[in-house]
Design a protein around this motif. Sequence first.
Motif, PDB file in Angstrom:
ATOM      1  N   LEU A   7       0.780  -7.135 -15.557  1.00 46.52           N
ATOM      2  CA  LEU A   7       1.059  -6.346 -16.760  1.00 46.52           C
ATOM      3  C   LEU A   7       2.330  -5.515 -16.642  1.00 46.52           C
ATOM      4  CD1 LEU A   7      -2.567  -5.312 -17.669  1.00 46.52           C
ATOM      5  CD2 LEU A   7      -1.164  -7.069 -18.717  1.00 46.52           C
ATOM      6  N   GLN A   8       2.656  -5.053 -15.447  1.00 47.86           N
ATOM      7  CA  GLN A   8       3.876  -4.271 -15.300  1.00 47.86           C
ATOM      8  C   GLN A   8       5.119  -5.121 -15.572  1.00 47.86           C
ATOM      9  OE1 GLN A   8       4.646  -2.433 -11.483  1.00 47.86           O
ATOM     10  NE2 GLN A   8       5.644  -0.707 -12.475  1.00 47.86           N
ATOM     11  N   ALA A  13       5.043   0.822 -16.806  1.00 51.56           N
ATOM     12  CA  ALA A  13       3.972   1.400 -16.007  1.00 51.56           C
ATOM     13  C   ALA A  13       2.915   2.088 -16.866  1.00 51.56           C
ATOM     14  CB  ALA A  13       4.536   2.393 -14.999  1.00 51.56           C
ATOM     15  N   ASP A  14       3.203   2.290 -18.142  1.00 54.09           N
ATOM     16  CA  ASP A  14       2.259   2.925 -19.056  1.00 54.09           C
ATOM     17  C   ASP A  14       1.960   1.981 -20.210  1.00 54.09           C
ATOM     18  OD1 ASP A  14       2.239   5.302 -17.545  1.00 54.09           O
ATOM     19  OD2 ASP A  14       4.014   6.042 -18.606  1.00 54.09           O
ATOM     20  N   ASP A  38      -3.455  -8.365 -13.818  1.00 51.53           N
ATOM     21  CA  ASP A  38      -3.122  -7.559 -12.649  1.00 51.53           C
ATOM     22  C   ASP A  38      -2.506  -6.237 -13.108  1.00 51.53           C
ATOM     23  OD1 ASP A  38      -2.209  -6.439 -10.291  1.00 51.53           O
ATOM     24  OD2 ASP A  38      -1.256  -8.282  -9.576  1.00 51.53           O
ATOM     25  N   PHE A  39      -3.206  -5.143 -12.816  1.00 55.32           N
ATOM     26  CA  PHE A  39      -2.786  -3.814 -13.244  1.00 55.32           C
ATOM     27  C   PHE A  39      -1.991  -3.074 -12.178  1.00 55.32           C
ATOM     28  CE2 PHE A  39      -6.081  -4.847 -16.207  1.00 55.32           C
ATOM     29  CZ  PHE A  39      -5.760  -4.172 -17.365  1.00 55.32           C
ATOM     30  N   GLU A  40      -1.529  -3.762 -11.156  1.00 58.59           N
ATOM     31  CA  GLU A  40      -0.762  -3.100 -10.103  1.00 58.59           C
ATOM     32  C   GLU A  40       0.457  -2.396 -10.695  1.00 58.59           C
ATOM     33  OE1 GLU A  40       1.504  -4.002  -5.874  1.00 58.59           O
ATOM     34  OE2 GLU A  40       0.512  -5.638  -6.934  1.00 58.59           O
ATOM     35  N   GLY A  41       0.642  -1.134 -10.326  1.00 64.62           N
ATOM     36  CA  GLY A  41       1.779  -0.364 -10.812  1.00 64.62           C
ATOM     37  C   GLY A  41       1.564   0.297 -12.158  1.00 64.62           C
ATOM     38  N   ILE A  42       0.429   0.065 -12.797  1.00 65.03           N
ATOM     39  CA  ILE A  42       0.141   0.683 -14.090  1.00 65.03           C
ATOM     40  C   ILE A  42      -0.448   2.068 -13.837  1.00 65.03           C
ATOM     41  CG2 ILE A  42      -1.201   0.543 -16.230  1.00 65.03           C
ATOM     42  CD1 ILE A  42       1.041  -1.598 -15.953  1.00 65.03           C
ATOM     43  N   SER A  72      -7.789   4.417 -10.557  1.00 69.12           N
ATOM     44  CA  SER A  72      -9.043   5.010 -11.032  1.00 69.12           C
ATOM     45  C   SER A  72      -8.981   5.393 -12.508  1.00 69.12           C
ATOM     46  CB  SER A  72      -9.430   6.218 -10.182  1.00 69.12           C
ATOM     47  OG  SER A  72      -8.442   7.225 -10.275  1.00 69.12           O
ATOM     48  N   ASP A  73      -7.828   5.857 -12.995  1.00 71.39           N
ATOM     49  CA  ASP A  73      -7.711   6.234 -14.410  1.00 71.39           C
ATOM     50  C   ASP A  73      -7.835   5.018 -15.319  1.00 71.39           C
ATOM     51  OD1 ASP A  73      -7.354   8.892 -13.717  1.00 71.39           O
ATOM     52  OD2 ASP A  73      -5.171   8.790 -13.819  1.00 71.39           O
ATOM     53  N   VAL A  74      -7.183   3.936 -14.960  1.00 72.38           N
ATOM     54  CA  VAL A  74      -7.237   2.708 -15.765  1.00 72.38           C
ATOM     55  C   VAL A  74      -8.651   2.128 -15.734  1.00 72.38           C
ATOM     56  CG1 VAL A  74      -6.393   0.329 -15.926  1.00 72.38           C
ATOM     57  CG2 VAL A  74      -4.774   2.200 -15.541  1.00 72.38           C
TER      58      VAL A  74
END
Length: 114
Positions: A7-8, A13-14, A38-42, A72-74
């Motif tokens: 996704l990044q 990143a947001d 893949d949410f790495e870096g989000i 954890s936030d995502v």
Amino acid sequence: MKQTIRLQDVYSADLYTRSRASELRKCINDDADEVTLDFEGIGFMSRSFADEVCNIIDDMGGKTFTLVNQNSDVATMMTKVRDGRSRERKRGVENAKMYEFHDMESLSEFLIAM
């Protein structure tokens, strides 16, 4: 066929807005039966973005989706959205009063009187 979408690479990143999330549909290959998001870096994902991701997953029923590398936030946002979607939605308008205005002047008079 397996497909991984970082996704990044697609966004930043947001992750904001439902309309931006809907663009994700275009990234998913028709012939992919397993899709990894893949949410790495989000660092941040809005509730509307998360809800649209859930819509995409629900709408693409023959595909298996896996979400990986969520901070954890995502992860919390995705959990809250999924939980909220599984509960019956209640609107708190049973006792709401309805007012009808025919022009701006009558609306202004009403608001001033409040």
